[in-house]
Design an enzyme around this catalytic site. Structure first.
Site: not given
Ligand code: NAD
Ligand code: ZN
Length: 317
Positions: A41, A43, A46, A63, A170
């Site tokens: 993920c 995260s 990060h 996770h 997740c």
């Molecule tokens: P990922 O890196 O696979 O996907 C992120 C996407 O965002 C990519 O396709 C990227 O091209 C796009 N992107 C980047 N900048 C952009 C912009 N300016 N405009 C539009 N799109 C843009 O990430 P993921 O694993 O899908 O996770 C996404 C986010 O969610 C992360 O920040 C992660 O930490 C968070 N997250 C939160 C939770 C929660 O419980 N709230 C759980 C899991 C992940």
């Molecule tokens: Zn996650």
């Protein structure tokens, strides 16, 4: 003690390194799990970059996993060796006021309530080369064996394919739940999803399942669009194809702004754009993306005063 392999993050900014680690037996109320599959993920990424607060290194990240119970500590009753399980990065003690509230998926035993990343008793079950290794979100799935509190384990069907259901740990739950539980998307509504990674694509699926009639997928990487369409997106937009802010593009496209917007990137600029893209009166914006620790965003209060709702969602609510 079990000796096995794990991907250890020794320091922020360094790549993961595959090491032989020792995994101590579970203490009372804990479960030792053989991890069979894990996803990655953003995260985890990060943390690796040093962007999340209260995570001490060295640490075993991960996770989004699924596995089989190897052994149980004293007093554990909900699972037994051989059971298939998914470790929960938001636990469920079932007893605290958050767990007893059906509106919430939080638990007061959530690691976020504690600024430390060992197990809840502040000790570690992992060591490597004589050093203590930290846990992550109580689960640490980037190890062949891990130890977690019993209240952070969900028993699943014995027939479940672990390489697929690990995504419930997740990404899938987070995105799908953000649409269904947090936004409560209504049939016939219009939705916009910023960011089409594993989590954003799961939001697309949630909006489709809820009966949204228009699902606008937004990403700066156009390679994500084919999958988004396959899963239910009706429109795909790359903000870089326009010379005006994406919120203006979405407002023009929909007349007055979308009914539901989702930020699934984790950047201040997309958080503001997502809020401004939902309509005044009843628009709902859900924040899912994790931003860098200590970051702040400034918004025009008028955006909220005119009726929009701004919500956050963890693990899909
Ligand atoms: P990922 O890196 O696979 O996907 C992120 C996407 O965002 C990519 O396709 C990227 O091209 C796009 N992107 C980047 N900048 C952009 C912009 N300016 N405009 C539009 N799109 C843009 O990430 P993921 O694993 O899908 O996770 C996404 C986010 O969610 C992360 O920040 C992660 O930490 C968070 N997250 C939160 C939770 C929660 O419980 N709230 C759980 C899991 C992940
Ligand atoms: Zn996650």
């Amino acid at each position: 003690v079990i000796r096995c392999r794990a991907a250890v993050a020794w320091a922020p900014g360094k790549s993961l390194s595959i090491e032989e680690v020792e995994v101590a037996p579970p203490k009372a109320g804990e479960v030792r799990i053989k991890i069979v599959a894990t996803g990655i993920c953003h995260s985890d990424e990060h943390v690796l970059k040093g962007c999340l607060p209260n995570v001490e290194f060295p640490v075993i990240l991960g996770h989004e996993g699924a596995g089989i119970v190897e052994s149980i500590g004293e007093g554990v009753t909900s699972v037994k060796p051989g059971d298939k399980i998914i470790p929960l990065c938001i636990p469920q003690c079932g007893e605290c006021s958050f767990c007893l509230n059906p509106e919430s998926n939080f638990c007061q035993k959530f690691h976020i309530c504690e600024p430390q990343n060992l197990l809840p008793d502040k000790t570690s079950r992992f060591s490597c080369k004589g050093r203590q290794i930290h846990h992550f979100l109580w689960v640490s799935t980037f190890a062949e064996y891990t130890v977690v509190p019993e209240y952070a384990v969900a028993k699943i069907d014995a027939a479940a394919p672990l390489d697929k259901v690990c995504l419930f740990g997740c990404g899938f739950s987070t995105g799908y739940g953000a649409a269904i539980n947090t936004a409560k998307v209504k049939p016939g509504s219009t939705c916009a999803i910023f960011g089409l990674g594993g989590v954003g694509l799961s939001v697309v699926m949630g909006c489709k399942a809820a009966g949204a009639s228009r699902i606008i997928a937004v990403d700066i990487n156009k390679d994500k669009f084919a999958k988004a369409k396959e899963l239910g997106a009706t429109d795909c937009i790359n903000p870089r194809d326009f010379n005006k802010p994406i919120q203006e593009v979405l407002t023009e496209l929909t007349g007055q702004g979308v009914d539901y917007s989702f930020e699934v990137v984790g950047k201040a600029e997309t958080m503001i754009a997502a809020l401004a893209s939902c309509n005044m009166s009843t628009g709902v914006c859900v924040m899912v993306g994790v931003s860098e620790s200590g970051s702040e965003i400034a918004i025009d209060p008028m955006l909220l005063l005119t009726g929009r709702t701004w919500k956050g969602s963890m693990l899909g609510g």
